[in-house]
Design a protein around this motif. Structure first.
Motif, mmCIF file in Angstrom:
data_model
loop_
_atom_site.group_PDB
_atom_site.id
_atom_site.type_symbol
_atom_site.label_atom_id
_atom_site.label_comp_id
_atom_site.label_asym_id
_atom_site.label_seq_id
_atom_site.Cartn_x
_atom_site.Cartn_y
_atom_site.Cartn_z
ATOM 1 N N GLN A 164 14.531 -1.806 -10.671
ATOM 2 C CA GLN A 164 14.085 -1.527 -9.348
ATOM 3 C C GLN A 164 12.545 -1.754 -9.339
ATOM 4 O O GLN A 164 11.935 -1.493 -10.586
ATOM 5 N N ASP B 154 9.079 -0.352 -7.154
ATOM 6 C CA ASP B 154 8.464 0.771 -6.755
ATOM 7 C C ASP B 154 9.268 1.388 -5.623
ATOM 8 O O ASP B 154 9.307 2.608 -5.471
ATOM 9 N N ASP B 155 9.688 0.553 -4.863
ATOM 10 C CA ASP B 155 10.206 1.334 -3.387
ATOM 11 C C ASP B 155 11.862 1.420 -3.741
ATOM 12 O O ASP B 155 12.601 1.676 -2.907
ATOM 13 N N GLY B 156 12.272 1.011 -4.949
ATOM 14 C CA GLY B 156 13.762 1.104 -5.307
ATOM 15 C C GLY B 156 14.461 0.105 -5.032
ATOM 16 O O GLY B 156 15.778 0.303 -5.322
ATOM 17 N N GLU C 214 13.129 11.062 -11.958
ATOM 18 C CA GLU C 214 13.286 11.075 -10.521
ATOM 19 C C GLU C 214 14.839 10.806 -10.072
ATOM 20 O O GLU C 214 15.663 10.324 -10.818
ATOM 21 N N ARG D 208 18.014 11.891 -1.551
ATOM 22 C CA ARG D 208 17.597 10.648 -2.345
ATOM 23 C C ARG D 208 16.589 9.731 -1.549
ATOM 24 O O ARG D 208 15.669 9.412 -2.035
ATOM 25 N N TYR E 177 13.217 10.996 -0.303
ATOM 26 C CA TYR E 177 12.532 10.996 -1.471
ATOM 27 C C TYR E 177 11.612 9.805 -1.635
ATOM 28 O O TYR E 177 10.444 9.863 -1.909
ATOM 29 N N TYR E 178 12.332 8.836 -1.603
ATOM 30 C CA TYR E 178 11.627 7.388 -2.215
ATOM 31 C C TYR E 178 10.788 7.008 -0.607
ATOM 32 O O TYR E 178 9.702 6.463 -0.716
ATOM 33 N N ARG F 75 7.614 9.515 -0.852
ATOM 34 C CA ARG F 75 6.767 9.154 -1.875
ATOM 35 C C ARG F 75 5.794 7.820 -1.440
ATOM 36 O O ARG F 75 4.605 7.513 -1.944
ATOM 37 N N SER F 76 6.449 6.924 -0.804
ATOM 38 C CA SER F 76 5.820 5.531 -0.473
ATOM 39 C C SER F 76 4.920 5.489 0.739
ATOM 40 O O SER F 76 3.846 5.142 0.636
ATOM 41 N N LYS G 217 4.983 5.095 -7.230
ATOM 42 C CA LYS G 217 5.604 5.680 -8.428
ATOM 43 C C LYS G 217 4.534 6.632 -9.033
ATOM 44 O O LYS G 217 4.851 7.075 -10.291
#
Length: 545
Positions: free
Chosen positions: A4, A6-8, A92, A150, A153-154, A157-158, A164
């Protein structure tokens, strides 16, 4: 789990095919369904499944674990017995392949609506949650509460965090964060494990984008033509940025010196052993008596932190002006004017020298300068010579080094002017008992110019013994000067110092480390010292009984 970014989102050709497939599935689902309703309940660890799971790292022994963002992120500190080193691992939420693909589309669809929302009227977190609910309902996707959180969260955080790096920015144990280049682990300075490697790293383009983002957050611009930027994040953290390979051959890099949300107080200095209560009582009396100070030390020695803490002894309502390159000082003082330089604006630059000259016209009683390193030092010492009380910091590791720097290029303060300085506090990041500690190595008094040699004369009032980790009192002429200025007898002076030490120990015993409470207590002492000491005596006596 697939690799993955940074953005998953899944990367590579397989990820593109999977993403295309899931988008087709989402479109068909949206047409088939009239939409779905996301019914969200507040996360409860007693009812919901955990959002993060971690079974340990092979070959490592976990020695510590703590949350930095409940219930989304915790830190696992591990020890490698073969390499004899610690490892900082960020844990995470884990996304399934479908969740990762869904997250990628959510990034694209939510970004625009968030930009056009009224940032003032909306709560940012609630706005993000509302947009996430709306998009999921639009897609017709049925999600569990755990899946929703979940994804949230991502996204959070972005859009509102630091990607990250966000867990590291939330960690109160971290003082510095260093990224030396792409494909290299980020290192941090941890207050318990010192310099430690982390599980966070960046790919080349990802790192360049992040450096640009950090500059933009600070209201600055970084580019290939101007690849180095020193600035401050909105939370006060100091950052040094380098873009590309112009000045850093390994690639883009950054260093973040985190800004403490709650500044250290003198009680924190006591708790950490930086000084003892005798030194603090001496400094308190010196500040009240309008003595000028310089705090010296090497990088990361904590000199600015100590100066900020000691400045909490300032008398209430006295006019205070602070002057800094980057905002670090934080006082709980009613009559305080804070000023910061402005650079890289062509002819409109406002330097520390400009601010210092302007400060003198505000008729301050105390002037606090973040650091002197050039022409502003002359003005600072002129202010001292005209009766202003000044505090400042310098990079130097001894009293003699401070004097040499002051008297030589590029500062060049004339020796007779240096004599207006009263106290030099030299702080070090040293070792004691096998641990790295910050200590006031020397507290010295400037006594004047030696008539025989013509050299500047000084004496060490307090000195730190690294072997015993204790401070030695070596006598003070400044206290005698203060005694005469106040018309005190010798017993009056000793009694005042004794009361202030007792007062500080009382605050330490009662864990008064909040800077607002500490300042309020000091102000009460200024208002009526006798009453404060009577109450302390009553409480202390009551405890003894």
């Amino acid at each position: 789990m697939s690799e993955q970014s940074d953005d998953g989102a899944k990367t590579g050709s397989d990820g593109i095919e999977a993403l295309s497939g899931v988008r087709g599935w989402l479109s068909r689902a949206a047409r088939m369904l009239t939409g779905s309703t996301v019914t969200l309940t507040e996360y409860d660890p007693a009812r919901h499944d955990p959002l993060v799971q971690f079974d340990g790292l092979p070959g490592y022994e976990e020695v510590d674990r703590y949350w930095v963002n409940v219930p989304f992120t915790f830190i696992s500190i591990n020890y490698d017995p073969e390499e004899t080193k610690h490892y900082y691992h960020v844990v995470e939420p884990t996304l399934s392949d479908m969740e990762a693909d869904l997250l990628d589309r959510l990034f694209e669809d939510i970004r625009g609506p968030l930009l056009y929302r009224d940032a003032v009227a909306d709560d940012p977190e609630q706005a993000l949650q509302d947009e996430l609910e709306a998009r999921l309902e639009e897609y017709g996707v049925q999600v569990t509460d755990e899946m929703f959180y979940r994804l949230f969260y991502y996204l959070h955080r972005s859009f509102q965090g630091y990607g990250k790096l966000d867990p590291l920015m939330h960690d109160p144990h971290i003082e510095d964060i260093s990224c030396d280049g792409p494909d290299l682990p980020v290192f941090v300075y941890h207050d318990e494990y010192t310099d430690i490697e982390t599980s966070v790293s960046y790919e080349p383009q990802e790192l360049a984008n992040f450096v640009i983002q950090l500059a933009q957050r600070s209201g600055r611009h970084v580019s290939v033509s101007d690849p180095v930027v020193s600035t401050t994040l909105p939370d006060g953290s100091r950052i040094e940025l380098a873009l590309g390979e112009e000045v850093t051959p390994k690639g883009s890099a950054f260093t973040i010196r985190k800004y403490a949300d709650e500044p250290f107080t003198p009680i924190d200095l006591l708790n950490y052993g930086t000084v003892d209560d005798e030194i603090l009582a001496f400094m308190w009396l010196a500040i009240e008596s309008n003595k000028s100070l310089i705090f010296a030390g090497g990088t990361a020695a904590g000199k600015t932190t100590s100066m900020n803490a000691i400045s909490m002894f300032l008398p209430p309502r006295s006019k205070v002006i602070t002057i800094e390159d980057t905002r670090e000082l934080s006082l709980y003082h009613d009559n305080w004017l804070s000023s910061v330089t402005r650079e890289r604006m062509g002819d409109a630059d406002i330097t520390m020298y400009d601010l210092l000259r302007s400060a003198l016209r505000h008729r301050p009683e105390y002037i606090i300068v973040g650091e002197v390193r050039g022409e502003e030092a002359i003005t600072l010492f002129q202010a001292m010579n005209t009766g202003h009380t000044t505090f400042s910091t310098m990079h130097a590791d001894s009293v003699q080094t401070v004097i040499n720097r002051l008297e030589n290029e590029p500062i060049n303060v004339p020796r007779p002017m240096v004599t207006s300085l009263d106290i030099l506090w030299v702080q070090v990041l040293g070792r004691s008992g096998g641990e790295r500690v910050r200590r006031a190595k020397t507290v010295a008094e400037i006594e004047g110019i030696d008539q025989r040699t013509g050299e500047l004369d000084y004496s060490n009032t307090y000195a730190w013994n690294s072997q015993t980790d204790e401070f030695r009192d070596q006598g003070s002429e400044l206290l005698e000067e203060i005694r005469e200025e106040r018309g005190w007898s010798e017993s009056d002076l000793l009694n005042e110092l004794r009361n202030r030490r007792k007062f500080l120990r009382y605050l330490q015993d009662n864990d008064v480390t909040d800077y607002r409470r500490f300042t309020a207590m000091v102000n009460k002492y200024y208002a009526d010292a006798d009453e404060v000491m009577e109450r302390i005596d009553e409480e202390t006596t009551g405890l003894e009984v």
